[in-house]
Motif scaffolding. Structure first.
Motif, PDB file in Angstrom:
ATOM      1  N   SER A  10       1.185  -1.281  -0.191  1.00  0.00           N
ATOM      2  CA  SER A  10       0.241  -0.249  -0.017  1.00  0.00           C
ATOM      3  C   SER A  10       0.787   1.335  -0.312  1.00  0.00           C
ATOM      4  O   SER A  10       1.567   1.225   0.933  1.00  0.00           O
ATOM      5  N   VAL A  11       0.233   2.680  -0.234  1.00  0.00           N
ATOM      6  CA  VAL A  11       0.916   3.180  -0.392  1.00  0.00           C
ATOM      7  C   VAL A  11       0.185   4.664  -0.105  1.00  0.00           C
ATOM      8  O   VAL A  11      -0.692   4.258  -0.713  1.00  0.00           O
ATOM      9  N   PHE A  12       0.719   5.649   1.472  1.00  0.00           N
ATOM     10  CA  PHE A  12      -0.006   6.499   0.875  1.00  0.00           C
ATOM     11  C   PHE A  12       0.781   7.812   1.772  1.00  0.00           C
ATOM     12  O   PHE A  12       2.191   7.434   1.402  1.00  0.00           O
ATOM     13  N   VAL A  33      -7.556  16.324  -4.121  1.00  0.00           N
ATOM     14  CA  VAL A  33      -7.717  14.967  -3.360  1.00  0.00           C
ATOM     15  C   VAL A  33      -9.281  14.472  -4.464  1.00  0.00           C
ATOM     16  O   VAL A  33     -10.015  15.001  -3.669  1.00  0.00           O
ATOM     17  N   SER A  34      -9.181  13.508  -4.520  1.00  0.00           N
ATOM     18  CA  SER A  34     -10.651  13.050  -4.818  1.00  0.00           C
ATOM     19  C   SER A  34     -10.639  11.410  -5.001  1.00  0.00           C
ATOM     20  O   SER A  34      -9.786  10.648  -5.185  1.00  0.00           O
ATOM     21  N   ASP A  35     -11.895  10.580  -4.669  1.00  0.00           N
ATOM     22  CA  ASP A  35     -11.874   9.045  -4.712  1.00  0.00           C
ATOM     23  C   ASP A  35     -12.274   8.630  -6.369  1.00  0.00           C
ATOM     24  O   ASP A  35     -12.571   9.320  -6.868  1.00  0.00           O
ATOM     25  N   PRO A  45      -9.018   3.531  -3.935  1.00  0.00           N
ATOM     26  CA  PRO A  45      -8.163   4.984  -3.712  1.00  0.00           C
ATOM     27  C   PRO A  45      -8.011   6.257  -4.383  1.00  0.00           C
ATOM     28  O   PRO A  45      -9.318   6.467  -4.371  1.00  0.00           O
ATOM     29  N   GLN A  46      -7.161   7.155  -4.220  1.00  0.00           N
ATOM     30  CA  GLN A  46      -7.442   8.357  -3.958  1.00  0.00           C
ATOM     31  C   GLN A  46      -6.795   8.784  -5.036  1.00  0.00           C
ATOM     32  O   GLN A  46      -5.689   8.234  -4.799  1.00  0.00           O
ATOM     33  N   ARG A  47      -7.161  10.077  -5.598  1.00  0.00           N
ATOM     34  CA  ARG A  47      -6.612  10.256  -6.830  1.00  0.00           C
ATOM     35  C   ARG A  47      -5.676  12.208  -6.482  1.00  0.00           C
ATOM     36  O   ARG A  47      -6.603  12.588  -6.222  1.00  0.00           O
ATOM     37  N   ILE A  48      -4.432  11.906  -6.948  1.00  0.00           N
ATOM     38  CA  ILE A  48      -3.964  13.512  -6.394  1.00  0.00           C
ATOM     39  C   ILE A  48      -3.318  14.088  -7.836  1.00  0.00           C
ATOM     40  O   ILE A  48      -3.150  13.700  -8.670  1.00  0.00           O
ATOM     41  N   ARG A  68      -4.522   6.238  -0.678  1.00  0.00           N
ATOM     42  CA  ARG A  68      -4.593   7.273   0.683  1.00  0.00           C
ATOM     43  C   ARG A  68      -3.958   7.994   0.409  1.00  0.00           C
ATOM     44  O   ARG A  68      -3.210   8.693   0.675  1.00  0.00           O
ATOM     45  N   VAL A  69      -4.634   9.238   0.182  1.00  0.00           N
ATOM     46  CA  VAL A  69      -3.983  10.119   0.654  1.00  0.00           C
ATOM     47  C   VAL A  69      -4.363  11.513   1.574  1.00  0.00           C
ATOM     48  O   VAL A  69      -5.596  11.258   1.502  1.00  0.00           O
ATOM     49  N   PHE A  70      -3.333  11.483   2.372  1.00  0.00           N
ATOM     50  CA  PHE A  70      -3.532  12.443   4.014  1.00  0.00           C
ATOM     51  C   PHE A  70      -3.437  13.816   3.445  1.00  0.00           C
ATOM     52  O   PHE A  70      -2.391  14.774   3.454  1.00  0.00           O
TER      53      PHE A  70
END
Length: 109
Positions: A10-12, A33-35, A45-48, A68-70
């Motif tokens: 996983s990449v956060f 940031v969006s799902d 997952p999320q897109r940046i 996941r993007v915080f």
């Protein structure tokens, strides 16, 4: 997003909050940031994406997908609970785990 779903790693990522000097200089966050829509996993997952007119057209279209993007409003506790804590429990149950933190010095790794 392309090909098979990877459950091996996983990449956060965390968007760091702006520094006081950056805020004083009038800087602002340039990311959206969006799902990822219609993804067969919850949470998806999320897109940046880069969101600024001060870059080339190719850079303005740049987007990347992570587990996941915080955003900069998330604190270290949020990041730990979502990105590390589940893996610590796995480790304590004799599963091989690697947590690799990479980033600029002083950004809260």
């Amino acid at each position: 997003e392309m090909g098979k779903i990877n459950e091996t790693f996983s990449v956060f990522i965390r968007i760091r909050p702006l520094l006081d000097r950056e805020v004083r200089a009038g800087a602002s966050n340039c990311f959206a940031v969006s799902d990822v829509d219609n993804f067969p996993r919850d949470p998806p997952p999320q897109r940046i994406s880069v969101q600024t007119s001060d870059v080339s057209e190719a850079e303005a279209r740049a987007s990347f997908v992570f587990n996941r993007v915080f955003e900069d409003s998330h604190g270290q506790d949020d990041v730990y609970r979502s990105a590390a804590e589940p893996y610590v429990a796995d480790f304590l149950n004799n599963t091989n785990v690697t947590i690799f933190a990479y980033g600029q010095t002083g950004t809260g790794k």
